[in-house]
Design an enzyme around this catalytic site. Structure first.
Site, mmCIF file in Angstrom:
data_model
loop_
_atom_site.group_PDB
_atom_site.id
_atom_site.type_symbol
_atom_site.label_atom_id
_atom_site.label_comp_id
_atom_site.label_asym_id
_atom_site.label_seq_id
_atom_site.Cartn_x
_atom_site.Cartn_y
_atom_site.Cartn_z
ATOM 1 N N ASP A 279 0.857 -1.183 0.000
ATOM 2 C CA ASP A 279 0.000 0.000 0.000
ATOM 3 C C ASP A 279 0.902 1.245 0.000
ATOM 4 O OD1 ASP A 279 -1.673 2.112 0.716
ATOM 5 O OD2 ASP A 279 -2.882 0.887 2.085
ATOM 6 N N HIS A 280 0.836 1.990 -1.098
ATOM 7 C CA HIS A 280 1.762 3.131 -1.250
ATOM 8 C C HIS A 280 1.432 4.293 -0.308
ATOM 9 C CE1 HIS A 280 5.096 5.079 -2.925
ATOM 10 N NE2 HIS A 280 4.936 4.782 -4.199
#
Ligand code: CAO
Length: 307
Positions: A279-280
């Protein structure tokens, strides 16, 4: 148009007045109109604009405002078809996967791990434990190696809660299990406190329960990180979808013997493809590359798990 009392009434109920059709003189919105709108929404006969925006694309709405509606095609016009209801598990997992895919900015890093020595060790362990009935699997080693990587990179063992990151001090690892009814993710609790044999045994029990449709909700909850292994089936790399509220997932494919340069010559090595989706919003590319490299290092020499 609406009177102040009707406006107040709508505000109290959270009704978006601009979406209510007025039946009074000159289209004035009455209290009955507001009540009718609420009844319509509660009965499912009507949707608010916000609900429509969230509706799944396949159900006729748009996943996001401004998107085209889902194509409506009469498939039977082009050839014979059969209709089949989605299983209960497919409906539940599908809705979860859809939300996670749409909401989480996913990135996937691919890497390789040299598991030549580890696989030889696994085969040897299985010979030693032949009579016990427990099969030591590669996935059990992956779970243990993942725990070491999560300890080294704590932001992978976390969940987003608004503007805060919840860092977990426990290590519960989920693994994707393919069942006749669809995908399920049982969780090995406290994997840091369990040995490879215990994890292998527990995984086999949980996978059987999953296939028999006997997993309890408790056995599927509390996961920190998931592993999806397609190693027994095939494939090279893939892009697994993060199992929210977790922030990363490891996909594993089939290992193959490949020539690798050892500095002097090519040598045949057993190579395991790893695909890490993250998850950026929580993790940066550099951290993901380091996580994969660390994991690959442990799998190449499992003694490193002790460091
Ligand atoms: N490379 C090469 N071979 C592998 C391997 C790998 N990475 N991982 C496993 N194998 C081989 C094993 O050696 C074993 O071979 P033998 O039968 O000859 O001993 C065979 O594949 C089965 O492996 P296993 O018994 O170790 O089982 P597993 O740990 O691979 O898998 C489970 C267990 C529950 C994860 C699996 O049954 C499953 O459901 N996999 C699918 C997961 C899935 O659907 N993921 C996608 C989710 S996204 O839609």
């Amino acid at each position: 148009h609406a009177s102040p009392s009707v406006r107040r009434y709508a505000r109290e109920l959270g009704v978006p007045l601009d979406e209510v059709k007025g039946s009074g003189p000159k289209g004035r919105i009455t209290q009955d109109d507001v009540q009718g709108f609420v009844k319509g929404v509660l009965s499912g006969a009507q949707q608010t604009a916000a609900q429509k925006a969230r509706a799944p694309a396949a159900a006729g709405g748009s996943a996001l405002p401004g998107l085209l509606p889902w194509p409506q095609v009469d498939f039977a016009k082009f050839g014979p078809v059969e209709r089949r209801d989605l299983s209960r598990i497919k409906k539940i997992s599908g809705a979860n996967l859809h939300r996670n895919w749409v909401v989480i900015p996913h990135v996937t890093n691919h890497d390789d791990a040299d598991i030549t020595e580890l696989e030889a060790f696994r085969v040897q362990l299985n010979k030693e434990h032949e009579k016990s009935g427990v099969k030591v699997t590669m996935l059990a080693f992956l779970i243990k190696a993942t725990v070491a990587a999560l300890k080294k990179f704590p932001e992978f063992n976390a969940s987003l809660d608004g503007e805060q990151l919840v860092l977990k001090q426990y290590f519960h690892i989920g693994f994707a299990a393919d069942t006749p009814n669809g995908l399920m993710v049982p969780v090995i609790k406290d994997a840091d406190r369990k040995g490879i044999i215990e994890i292998s045994q527990e995984m086999s029990d949980l996978a059987k329960k999953a296939r028999d449709g006997k997993l309890s909700p408790a056995e599927m909850s509390g996961g920190c990180f998931s592993i999806s292994s397609l190693g027994g089936i095939g494939g090279r790399y893939f892009t697994p979808i993060i199992n929210a509220p977790e922030v990363a997932i490891l996909g594993v494919c089939r290992s193959t013997t490949e020539p690798r340069w050892d500095g002097k010559a090519f040598a045949p090595r057993l190579i395991l493809p790893l695909s890490l989706s993250w998850d950026h919003r929580v993790i940066d590319g550099a951290a993901a590359a380091r996580f994969n490299a660390y994991l690959a290092g442990i799998l190449a020499d499992f003694r490193r798990v002790l460091l």
